[in-house]
Write a protein that holds these residues in place. Sequence first.
Motif, PDB file in Angstrom:
ATOM      1  N   UNK A  37       0.826  -1.210   0.000  1.00 15.03           N
ATOM      2  CA  UNK A  37       0.000   0.000   0.000  1.00 15.03           C
ATOM      3  C   UNK A  37       0.860   1.259   0.000  1.00 15.03           C
ATOM      4  N   UNK A  38       1.956   1.206   0.733  1.00 15.63           N
ATOM      5  CA  UNK A  38       2.864   2.358   0.786  1.00 15.63           C
ATOM      6  C   UNK A  38       3.445   2.634  -0.601  1.00 15.63           C
ATOM      7  N   UNK A  39       3.867   1.592  -1.281  1.00 17.63           N
ATOM      8  CA  UNK A  39       4.420   1.761  -2.628  1.00 17.63           C
ATOM      9  C   UNK A  39       3.367   2.336  -3.568  1.00 17.63           C
ATOM     10  N   UNK A  40       2.147   1.814  -3.492  1.00 19.46           N
ATOM     11  CA  UNK A  40       1.092   2.251  -4.402  1.00 19.46           C
ATOM     12  C   UNK A  40       0.662   3.689  -4.152  1.00 19.46           C
ATOM     13  N   UNK A  41       0.682   4.116  -2.902  1.00 14.87           N
ATOM     14  CA  UNK A  41       0.079   5.404  -2.553  1.00 14.87           C
ATOM     15  C   UNK A  41       1.062   6.525  -2.251  1.00 14.87           C
ATOM     16  N   UNK A  42       2.313   6.196  -1.941  1.00 12.79           N
ATOM     17  CA  UNK A  42       3.222   7.214  -1.430  1.00 12.79           C
ATOM     18  C   UNK A  42       4.492   7.425  -2.259  1.00 12.79           C
ATOM     19  N   UNK A  43       4.980   6.388  -2.883  1.00 16.19           N
ATOM     20  CA  UNK A  43       6.340   6.431  -3.415  1.00 16.19           C
ATOM     21  C   UNK A  43       6.503   7.412  -4.572  1.00 16.19           C
ATOM     22  N   UNK A  44       5.571   7.415  -5.516  1.00 12.95           N
ATOM     23  CA  UNK A  44       5.700   8.319  -6.664  1.00 12.95           C
ATOM     24  C   UNK A  44       5.780   9.769  -6.208  1.00 12.95           C
ATOM     25  N   UNK A  45       4.926  10.131  -5.287  1.00 14.14           N
ATOM     26  CA  UNK A  45       4.921  11.505  -4.770  1.00 14.14           C
ATOM     27  C   UNK A  45       6.217  11.809  -4.014  1.00 14.14           C
ATOM     28  N   UNK A  46       6.722  10.834  -3.274  1.00 13.46           N
ATOM     29  CA  UNK A  46       7.964  11.045  -2.530  1.00 13.46           C
ATOM     30  C   UNK A  46       9.158  11.201  -3.462  1.00 13.46           C
ATOM     31  N   UNK A  47       9.160  10.473  -4.571  1.00 12.30           N
ATOM     32  CA  UNK A  47      10.252  10.611  -5.531  1.00 12.30           C
ATOM     33  C   UNK A  47      10.264  12.016  -6.127  1.00 12.30           C
ATOM     34  N   UNK A  48       9.089  12.519  -6.477  1.00 12.29           N
ATOM     35  CA  UNK A  48       8.999  13.881  -7.009  1.00 12.29           C
ATOM     36  C   UNK A  48       9.450  14.894  -5.966  1.00 12.29           C
ATOM     37  N   UNK A  49       9.021  14.692  -4.717  1.00 16.15           N
ATOM     38  CA  UNK A  49       9.418  15.607  -3.643  1.00 16.15           C
ATOM     39  C   UNK A  49      10.932  15.579  -3.431  1.00 16.15           C
ATOM     40  N   UNK A  50      11.533  14.390  -3.555  1.00 14.34           N
ATOM     41  CA  UNK A  50      12.992  14.272  -3.443  1.00 14.34           C
ATOM     42  C   UNK A  50      13.673  15.098  -4.527  1.00 14.34           C
ATOM     43  N   UNK A  51      13.192  14.963  -5.753  1.00 13.22           N
ATOM     44  CA  UNK A  51      13.776  15.721  -6.852  1.00 13.22           C
ATOM     45  C   UNK A  51      13.614  17.214  -6.677  1.00 13.22           C
ATOM     46  N   UNK A  52      12.450  17.647  -6.227  1.00 12.70           N
ATOM     47  CA  UNK A  52      12.207  19.076  -6.009  1.00 12.70           C
ATOM     48  C   UNK A  52      13.123  19.633  -4.929  1.00 12.70           C
ATOM     49  N   UNK A  53      13.279  18.875  -3.866  1.00 10.64           N
ATOM     50  CA  UNK A  53      14.132  19.316  -2.759  1.00 10.64           C
ATOM     51  C   UNK A  53      15.591  19.451  -3.204  1.00 10.64           C
ATOM     52  N   UNK A  54      16.036  18.550  -4.065  1.00  6.05           N
ATOM     53  CA  UNK A  54      17.427  18.548  -4.503  1.00  6.05           C
ATOM     54  C   UNK A  54      17.679  19.455  -5.706  1.00  6.05           C
ATOM     55  N   UNK A  55      16.604  19.963  -6.300  1.00  2.80           N
ATOM     56  CA  UNK A  55      16.770  20.891  -7.413  1.00  2.80           C
ATOM     57  C   UNK A  55      16.756  20.265  -8.789  1.00  2.80           C
ATOM     58  N   UNK A  56      16.243  19.050  -8.915  1.00  4.14           N
ATOM     59  CA  UNK A  56      16.116  18.425 -10.234  1.00  4.14           C
ATOM     60  C   UNK A  56      15.033  19.139 -11.031  1.00  4.14           C
ATOM     61  N   UNK A  57      15.263  19.311 -12.314  1.00  2.34           N
ATOM     62  CA  UNK A  57      14.273  19.938 -13.186  1.00  2.34           C
ATOM     63  C   UNK A  57      13.230  18.909 -13.608  1.00  2.34           C
ATOM     64  N   UNK A  58      11.951  19.222 -13.416  1.00  2.00           N
ATOM     65  CA  UNK A  58      10.836  18.350 -13.806  1.00  2.00           C
ATOM     66  C   UNK A  58      11.003  16.926 -13.280  1.00  2.00           C
ATOM     67  N   UNK A  59      11.084  16.754 -11.962  1.00  2.00           N
ATOM     68  CA  UNK A  59      11.249  15.403 -11.432  1.00  2.00           C
ATOM     69  C   UNK A  59      10.072  14.481 -11.737  1.00  2.00           C
ATOM     70  N   UNK A  60       8.870  15.044 -11.875  1.00  2.00           N
ATOM     71  CA  UNK A  60       7.722  14.203 -12.210  1.00  2.00           C
ATOM     72  C   UNK A  60       7.897  13.589 -13.594  1.00  2.00           C
ATOM     73  N   UNK A  61       8.329  14.397 -14.553  1.00  9.32           N
ATOM     74  CA  UNK A  61       8.573  13.877 -15.894  1.00  9.32           C
ATOM     75  C   UNK A  61       9.711  12.877 -15.915  1.00  9.32           C
ATOM     76  N   UNK A  62      10.748  13.151 -15.149  1.00  6.36           N
ATOM     77  CA  UNK A  62      11.894  12.256 -15.052  1.00  6.36           C
ATOM     78  C   UNK A  62      11.462  10.886 -14.534  1.00  6.36           C
ATOM     79  N   UNK A  63      10.688  10.888 -13.451  1.00  6.64           N
ATOM     80  CA  UNK A  63      10.234   9.629 -12.853  1.00  6.64           C
ATOM     81  C   UNK A  63       9.308   8.876 -13.800  1.00  6.64           C
ATOM     82  N   UNK A  64       8.453   9.605 -14.491  1.00  6.63           N
ATOM     83  CA  UNK A  64       7.519   8.968 -15.427  1.00  6.63           C
ATOM     84  C   UNK A  64       8.267   8.318 -16.582  1.00  6.63           C
ATOM     85  N   UNK A  65       9.257   8.999 -17.121  1.00  3.67           N
ATOM     86  CA  UNK A  65      10.029   8.438 -18.237  1.00  3.67           C
ATOM     87  C   UNK A  65      10.815   7.210 -17.799  1.00  3.67           C
TER      88      UNK A  65
END
Length: 374
Positions: A304-332
């Motif tokens: 349940x944690x993987x299904x509901x939390x992980x994608x959002x946490x990955x994007x938040x990690x990228x945003x915090x570290x300064x990655x450009x478009x982390x949502x697109x990066x994770x999706x690709x």
Amino acid sequence: MTKLSTKALLLASAMGVALPAAATEITASVWFPDTHPLTRDGYMELAKTLEETSGGDLTLKLYTGTSLLPPVAHLSGLTDGIVQMTYHAGTYTPSDLPEDNTLAALAIGLPNSMATALAVAEFYINDPAMQAMFERLGIVFLGSYATPQYVMMCAEEVRTLEQVAGKKLRMPSPVHAAWAESVGAVPVNVPSSEMFSGLEKGQLDCAINAANDLKSRSLWDVAKHTTLLGFGPYFAGWEYAMAQDAWADLTDAERRMLLDAMPSNIVHLVAAYFATSDEALAEADAHGVAVTEPADDLANSLRDFVANEVAEMAVATGEKLGAEDPAGLASRFRETYEKWEGLLKDVPADDYDAIAALFKAEVYDKVDASAYGL
């Protein structure tokens, strides 16, 4: 690189003697010991392959363990010119590798370690955002890796939600730590080198890492219960990357030789990693270790944690570290991973030569040795 001296060249020229081309030596460092799959089946096998393929004209001078560089310095050692090739654990330097750490946050939800390793290589070689990250650092990515699935190695039985509550768990990443907190456990951030002492002294109740550490780090002396709750592989950073100037100094033929060596090397080192993990689990009973499956409530909590939390946490990690478009990066990246899950369904899981041939055709044969990384 080893070069013939100017004096020797002038003398040979004056005497009319034809000299062979100078051999090229790449200095490399991996901080695991010689017995570890990433060293033994990775770097040491690569050294053999290059020497055989080149007839001794392209070689690796390999430093293993911490004889030259401590673990955390395997990025700076590369960019500072101490060595020309390294392994690097990307989560050790998150601010330098924001894109890599964005993707590493997805690992907990990836069930196929072989597909992960192949997807990472394809994505890191071809995705513009990943290539921009490497260009910023002045390094050239060459090859990936992925560990077997991480599991729980505990001092006492931990199979249920009730049993995990309050336990001190050595977790490999902030995402894993967030799951621990979600089930009432206490995440502890210590290097894998401190797992044994932490378990021995009661500072840890469980270590979450690959099961080969039962044997390779003797965790079976202090962790008598292993629960096969799959926490995904670790793949952050790279198995092989070179300093850009060292890569540029190679000839096209030498670069091609390195690229051609990667597919088989990566597939077989991942397979060897699987084997060491399976071997440790097979021997666990003889060392008094109980190996069990998690109870449904514990397994469901992670699912349940993987299904509901992980994608959002990955994007938040990228945003915090300064990655450009982390949502697109994770999706690709997920698309690339799913591609490899699909491709591997048509190949027997233990036919590593066939997997390597597919990997080579899909990825490395398409890399232009005269342009990539230059």
